[in-house]
Scaffold this active site. Sequence first.
Site, PDB file in Angstrom:
ATOM      1  N   ASN A 198     -11.322   0.018   2.843  1.00 35.24           N
ATOM      2  CA  ASN A 198     -10.050   0.641   2.529  1.00 35.24           C
ATOM      3  C   ASN A 198     -10.282   1.679   1.432  1.00 35.24           C
ATOM      4  OD1 ASN A 198      -7.343   1.217   2.475  1.00 35.24           O
ATOM      5  ND2 ASN A 198      -6.680  -0.867   2.034  1.00 35.24           N
ATOM      6  N   HIS A 199      -9.313   2.536   1.224  1.00 35.19           N
ATOM      7  CA  HIS A 199      -9.383   3.525   0.148  1.00 35.19           C
ATOM      8  C   HIS A 199      -8.852   2.901  -1.146  1.00 35.19           C
ATOM      9  CE1 HIS A 199     -10.321   6.755   2.908  1.00 35.19           C
ATOM     10  NE2 HIS A 199      -9.301   6.395   3.662  1.00 35.19           N
ATOM     11  N   ASN A 200      -9.337   3.393  -2.261  1.00 31.35           N
ATOM     12  CA  ASN A 200      -8.862   2.945  -3.567  1.00 31.35           C
ATOM     13  C   ASN A 200      -7.622   3.752  -3.940  1.00 31.35           C
ATOM     14  OD1 ASN A 200      -8.585   1.821  -6.093  1.00 31.35           O
ATOM     15  ND2 ASN A 200     -10.142   3.140  -7.017  1.00 31.35           N
ATOM     16  N   TYR A 201      -6.469   3.227  -3.581  1.00 31.30           N
ATOM     17  CA  TYR A 201      -5.213   3.927  -3.862  1.00 31.30           C
ATOM     18  C   TYR A 201      -4.696   3.655  -5.276  1.00 31.30           C
ATOM     19  CZ  TYR A 201      -3.308  -0.640  -2.668  1.00 31.30           C
ATOM     20  OH  TYR A 201      -3.059  -1.973  -2.629  1.00 31.30           O
TER      21      TYR A 201
ATOM     22  N   PHE B  76      -5.715   8.788  -3.075  1.00 33.10           N
ATOM     23  CA  PHE B  76      -6.787   7.828  -3.342  1.00 33.10           C
ATOM     24  C   PHE B  76      -8.008   8.585  -3.826  1.00 33.10           C
ATOM     25  CE2 PHE B  76      -6.552   8.704   1.240  1.00 33.10           C
ATOM     26  CZ  PHE B  76      -7.769   9.327   1.448  1.00 33.10           C
TER      27      PHE B  76
END
Length: 192
Positions: A86-89, A97
């Site tokens: 997943n992306h680091n939002y 992100f």
Amino acid sequence: MSIQKLRNQLIQLIPNRKLKYWLSYNYGWFPGNFIAPDVRISAIKKLKLGGNVWIGGCGAAIHAGGGITIGRNTKIGEGCFFISSNHNYMSKTHVPFDNIGLLQSIEIGENCWIGARCMICPGVKIEDGAIVAMGSVVSKSVPKCAIVGGNPAKIIGWRNKEEYENNAKLNRTYYEEPTIDTKIEGFKEFLK
């Protein structure tokens, strides 16, 4: 001897590991398993298949960056997505992100059935004998022998655990050998 068994024996004779991965990626040649030729796989070295695994095509994608393990005798329908990152939002420096990837493994047990067009999210564990209804989005772990469906997926029923245990113990599993016509059509599409 079936075509798949012969193919799997031949691929085991190839000494070059990179060539094996290339064949596996491009032609779905995972020994003892069937992956449709049009399934897209990223980070193929982090994908582990238990044997007699069937993965349908029609745009299916497996993003295995965080690691994906699929137990033996599991059947996965067409057009499914498995995403193990997943992306680091929650970034304090960038929106929406940043460039940090959050890796979370996916584990799918033995004798599971994942219906067509399902999405399996990062960090999910689907235990042995579970069934995921088609079109479901699985964002939380699924217990043994549960039947889940919906978006987000919720428990909608249960398999008979005694019957499941008995059939699993006696290795009563379903496997359908892909027909030669299916394989030829898959290769024709690949060659386009």
